[in-house]
Design a protein around this motif. Structure first.
Motif, PDB file in Angstrom:
ATOM      1  N   THR A   1     -16.084 -28.104 -72.109  1.00 52.51           N
ATOM      2  CA  THR A   1     -15.141 -29.173 -71.777  1.00 52.51           C
ATOM      3  C   THR A   1     -15.431 -30.437 -72.577  1.00 52.51           C
ATOM      4  OG1 THR A   1     -15.043 -28.261 -69.554  1.00 52.51           O
ATOM      5  CG2 THR A   1     -14.102 -30.434 -69.869  1.00 52.51           C
ATOM      6  N   MET A   2     -16.709 -30.737 -72.748  1.00 51.76           N
ATOM      7  CA  MET A   2     -17.055 -31.928 -73.546  1.00 51.76           C
ATOM      8  C   MET A   2     -16.463 -31.821 -74.946  1.00 51.76           C
ATOM      9  SD  MET A   2     -21.018 -32.665 -72.442  1.00 51.76           S
ATOM     10  CE  MET A   2     -21.317 -33.948 -73.662  1.00 51.76           C
ATOM     11  N   ALA A   3     -16.542 -30.610 -75.517  1.00 47.10           N
ATOM     12  CA  ALA A   3     -16.007 -30.437 -76.871  1.00 47.10           C
ATOM     13  C   ALA A   3     -14.496 -30.649 -76.881  1.00 47.10           C
ATOM     14  CB  ALA A   3     -16.367 -29.038 -77.396  1.00 47.10           C
ATOM     15  N   GLY A   4     -13.804 -30.070 -75.898  1.00 46.77           N
ATOM     16  CA  GLY A   4     -12.347 -30.225 -75.845  1.00 46.77           C
ATOM     17  C   GLY A   4     -11.935 -31.672 -75.630  1.00 46.77           C
TER      18      GLY A   4
ATOM     19  N   ILE B   1      -8.522 -35.482 -69.218  1.00 52.19           N
ATOM     20  CA  ILE B   1      -9.135 -35.143 -67.928  1.00 52.19           C
ATOM     21  C   ILE B   1     -10.160 -34.043 -68.135  1.00 52.19           C
ATOM     22  CG2 ILE B   1      -8.739 -34.272 -65.594  1.00 52.19           C
ATOM     23  CD1 ILE B   1      -5.948 -35.518 -65.696  1.00 52.19           C
ATOM     24  N   PHE B   2     -11.355 -34.297 -67.653  1.00 49.77           N
ATOM     25  CA  PHE B   2     -12.479 -33.364 -67.743  1.00 49.77           C
ATOM     26  C   PHE B   2     -12.328 -32.320 -66.634  1.00 49.77           C
ATOM     27  CE2 PHE B   2     -16.733 -31.959 -66.697  1.00 49.77           C
ATOM     28  CZ  PHE B   2     -17.400 -31.905 -67.909  1.00 49.77           C
ATOM     29  N   GLY B   3     -12.091 -31.059 -67.008  1.00 52.90           N
ATOM     30  CA  GLY B   3     -11.839 -30.037 -65.994  1.00 52.90           C
ATOM     31  C   GLY B   3     -12.986 -29.069 -65.835  1.00 52.90           C
TER      32      GLY B   3
ATOM     33  N   ALA C   1     -19.862 -34.990 -64.214  1.00 56.50           N
ATOM     34  CA  ALA C   1     -18.670 -35.631 -64.787  1.00 56.50           C
ATOM     35  C   ALA C   1     -18.748 -37.147 -64.639  1.00 56.50           C
ATOM     36  CB  ALA C   1     -17.406 -35.094 -64.118  1.00 56.50           C
ATOM     37  N   ARG C   2     -19.268 -37.608 -63.495  1.00 53.73           N
ATOM     38  CA  ARG C   2     -19.366 -39.057 -63.313  1.00 53.73           C
ATOM     39  C   ARG C   2     -20.327 -39.677 -64.326  1.00 53.73           C
ATOM     40  NH1 ARG C   2     -18.346 -37.394 -58.366  1.00 53.73           N
ATOM     41  NH2 ARG C   2     -20.460 -37.127 -57.597  1.00 53.73           N
TER      42      ARG C   2
ATOM     43  N   GLN D   1     -14.812 -33.425 -52.017  1.00 55.34           N
ATOM     44  CA  GLN D   1     -16.181 -33.919 -51.859  1.00 55.34           C
ATOM     45  C   GLN D   1     -16.884 -34.081 -53.201  1.00 55.34           C
ATOM     46  OE1 GLN D   1     -17.793 -31.135 -49.006  1.00 55.34           O
ATOM     47  NE2 GLN D   1     -17.046 -32.327 -47.276  1.00 55.34           N
ATOM     48  N   CYS D   2     -16.475 -33.313 -54.209  1.00 56.49           N
ATOM     49  CA  CYS D   2     -17.137 -33.424 -55.509  1.00 56.49           C
ATOM     50  C   CYS D   2     -16.626 -34.631 -56.280  1.00 56.49           C
ATOM     51  CB  CYS D   2     -16.973 -32.153 -56.330  1.00 56.49           C
ATOM     52  SG  CYS D   2     -15.428 -31.981 -57.235  1.00 56.49           S
ATOM     53  N   GLY D   3     -15.599 -35.285 -55.743  1.00 54.17           N
ATOM     54  CA  GLY D   3     -15.081 -36.473 -56.410  1.00 54.17           C
ATOM     55  C   GLY D   3     -14.009 -36.165 -57.435  1.00 54.17           C
TER      56      GLY D   3
END
Lengths: 514, 514
Positions: free
Chosen positions: A286-289, A303-305, A336-337, A372-374
């Protein structure tokens, strides 16, 4: 009903809101949630750092392959990555540095401005499930989805006060040619809903068609400066980006629209069977995308999925709504945060083939992990059965109701003089009763969220009313909601321009089944 | 009896365990959970302090009434409380000081030492639902519970690897005289289960009978030094302790056994309609009950209990499994940890009259709040339908299965070299497949918890197998489990002493219906 509308912008005029509330207390949902409770953080700093080290190692040593998209390879080369053939390796820190230019939160505009959603930060947006080829109604009768089903689900979404976003491929309209169905899908979102929506991702030109239709609604200049459409793009896990996908990611970014970057990892198949390893892989992908969007257009929203699942030992089948992905999602949220990106994670997942007890024990565990994971943008909030393969009318209603409960849950417990009820304790003595106390009378309206699907009657009254189960009540509710649906008004000029655009695009190419 | 539970030993001999595991992979549950994830803390320090100030104000200014128990009033007077008639007011800090002598965790011994449970700290113990007058089977057919139902639920509990405790009044055996049924209930727990259990709380002499039966099993001296039985006692909320209740609390404490102190607050009726106020009241009531145990016998084990519910605006009926009590329970957990007492909170609650989608969306939300709030003893983990009024055979199976999922959930995400799967990423290249990798082969066994009730088959196979819903599968499972049940062995001398004790007690008094 919780007084969510106080802090978030209310939908429509106060008068329309009062009228709607009087006619149907459901119609007063907020455009999105601003959470009053922090995410659930289950992993220690030490272990987060260990996972981040594995992410960096995957990026630097294993690398990611990028097929069939020389422009993407060229972007990586220019940015300083090591490119050998189509394998790209990222020096430690490189992607984090690139990602710094992506906004931590942004607004996706809806054609009704009161329905625009804020994605990122403390905000939570619920969108329907996405991508099922099949549709179910009356329990477990399964058939292929059609454009009529598609329109129905858009209408049902619009009718729910507890969803915030019209979603994207709410089901596959398999009765339309594959290369043209995106035009009808985007049109359905625009005509039957006035909420934010998603466009096509199956080919670059279909993504561009979708964005072009958004330009007809919002104006080209507005679209260049604001996010009005999302595109949900899957990595070809493990560690492979297909050229169709990267071109679509870049098309959305180029137009300053938000791609949602999502790995699809079935543990033990497209990733390690151990959760920590699956998380590390997914985050690397995901970071690469996400970073690619910034190379295409610095500052574009993205948006980081993430997506985690498990596997049945007995059958080897993928399983959903199970405990390991629920716990894993909480960790993904923590990671992600630390990247400062809006998060899409989890949703309402189940392997059940019926809107039954299994569907909701799995769906609720999964959906609670999402809030809950935000997660900020919760795709798949409503409708899935059958391990993502089917969109169920009844489950859609049950899930949207759960979304309602989560509105109240995410407000947490408020503390002020009134909530602490000091006056009530002065008024009601030990052994007394609060029912007629002035504190109760002043506070009972709105004290508790109330489901429209649950039966809370005493047993005898429930029997008298037919002894229905929740799925049967849900069946009644979606039929009524469709019967009651009215399309939100749209400017005739915009309507005609869309219809004209679609006609021209359809005429420009023969039907195709791919 | 040695305190074997300290090191969480496996159940039975290694050979028996291997045999059981080979025959049925379910039989390998641990005696209790030691959590790997922290509780979910949603409230700020500032707001916790404000609630604590309200608790102190209620205790000092409103006070609690203690009816019909002069000895309790005398204990309060001696301890420094202000006593006027039966109203007791507690100077700030007084109860916290008294509570310092209560153990923060303790072992409740089971007659099979391998099943002893550790209550408090990082430990979680699941016990079945408690107190329903009605029983349901085959969906929603409701009838009064009998001693046969009671025995069945004890056997079903024993058969589940995911429950840890046999519970107490698993249903009311309404076919037995009220003043004698406790004898048959305690006997059923001892004969059909070898786990820890609970005794009677409906009258002081019935509590003492229960404890006396425990002495016949464990020996009088052992019982005086160790906890072997729990008594779950309700406050007569708001702010009133009945004499029957306080005498029972003191009877358990006097015998060094653990009372579970639980307010019963339906918001807007027995407490404020606002959650913060209801929490403050409940904590005040529970603090007083817990402190009373320490005045009766300093150092006696005690469990700090809480119970929150909501109310339907449309009907005024109590509602369960709703979002406000779920969030409220998380706050109760935070407050209980500041008192350093073992916590009982929430459980698997629902208002549904069927083991359907409503039952499990409500039950799962409620049960997740129980484990997330850090509750140590989770009564009502399995069986409830119908707003606590009915014990359902099918729901029991579904809930016990959810308890299984929570075993895995509470382990969180493990991080070590193997879990991070570095070797797998060296072996599997981008675009490859993990299925046959050596990392997957070494880790897939045990990687994911697997439900025994969920159907994870593909749709076609599910149809081929009859297209059953989860409730129907649960119906098949409980019938099979009862058919397979064998009572765990018991010493014949203990058996005969219990039977003799019960015969003498029954002969000593006429039947009574109260």
């Amino acid at each position: 009903m919780p007084d969510l509308a106080e802090s978030a912008p209310a939908r429509g005029s106060a008068r329309a809101r009062r009228k709607a509330r009087a006619e149907n207390p459901e119609v007063a949902g907020p455009p999105y949630i601003t959470r009053g409770v922090p995410p659930y953080e289950i992993m220690s700093e030490e272990n987060l750092v260990r996972i981040e080290a594995m992410i960096d190692r995957i990026l630097a040593e294993t690398g990611l392959a990028f097929h069939d998209d020389p422009e993407t390879l060229e972007l990586w080369r220019k940015a300083g990555a090591g490119v050998e053939g189509d394998l790209v390796k990222f020096p430690p820190g490189m992607l984090r540095e690139i990602l710094a230019s992506a906004p931590s939160e942004f607004t996706q505009h809806a054609r009704n401005p009161a329905n625009s959603v804020r994605i990122g930060g403390d905000h939570v947006v619920f969108a329907p499930a996405y991508g099922s080829p099949f549709v179910m109604e009356h329990g477990g009768d399964r058939r292929y989805g059609t454009i009529e089903d598609f329109r129905n689900f858009v209408k049902l979404g619009q009718s729910s006060p507890w969803l915030h976003h019209s979603g994207g491929t709410v089901c596959e309209p398999t009765d339309l040619p594959v290369n043209k169905r995106h035009l009808d899908m985007v049109l359905a979102h625009i005509l039957h809903s006035d909420r934010a929506f998603m466009g096509s991702v199956t080919a670059e030109e279909r993504a561009e068609d979708s964005i072009e239709m958004a330009r007809l609604v919002f104006g080209a200049e507005f679209v260049d400066r604001n996010c009005v459409i999302l595109g949900n793009v899957n990595v070809n896990s493990p560690l492979l980006w297909g050229g169709d996908a990267t071109r679509v990611v870049r098309a959305y970014a180029r137009a300053n629209q938000a791609a949602v970057i999502v790995p699809f990892i079935l543990g033990g198949a497209m990733g390690p069977v151990t959760t920590a390893g699956a998380i590390a892989q997914g985050v690397a992908e995901t970071m690469a995308g996400c970073a690619l969007t910034q190379l295409e257009r610095k500052g574009a929203p993205v948006i980081f999925g993430n997506f985690l699942s498990s596997m049945s030992l007995r059958t080897g089948s993928p399983t959903f709504g199970t405990p390991e992905p629920a716990a894993g999602s909480l960790v993904v949220g923590q990671l992600a945060r630390r990247l400062g990106l809006p998060l899409r994670c989890a949703g309402n997942f189940t392997t059940s083939k019926l809107p039954d007890a299994q569907a909701m024990v799995e769906g609720t565990m999964s959906m609670l992990s999402a809030v809950q994971c935000g997660a900020n943008f919760i795709l798949h909030s409503a409708g899935f059965l059958d391990g993502l393969l089917s969109m169920s009318y009844e489950k859609f209603v049950l899930d949207a109701d759960l979304c309602g409960a989560l509105h109240s849950y995410l407000q947490g417990v408020k503390v002020d003089d009134n909530q602490l009820a000091g006056d009530a304790f002065s008024e009601v003595r030990p052994g007394g009763h609060f029912f007629a106390s002035s504190h109760t009378l002043a506070n009972y309206l709105g004290a508790f969220w109330e489901s429209r699907v649950a039966d809370n009657d005493p047993y005898e009254k429930w029997v008298e009313n037919g002894g229905l189960d929740a799925a049967t009540r849900a069946n009644q509710r979606w039929k009524q909601a469709l019967a009651d649906h009215e399309d939100p008004p749209i400017d005739q000029g915009i309507h005609d321009a869309l219809v004209d655009f679609i006609a021209r695009r359809k005429a420009s190419m023969p039907d195709a089944a791919y």
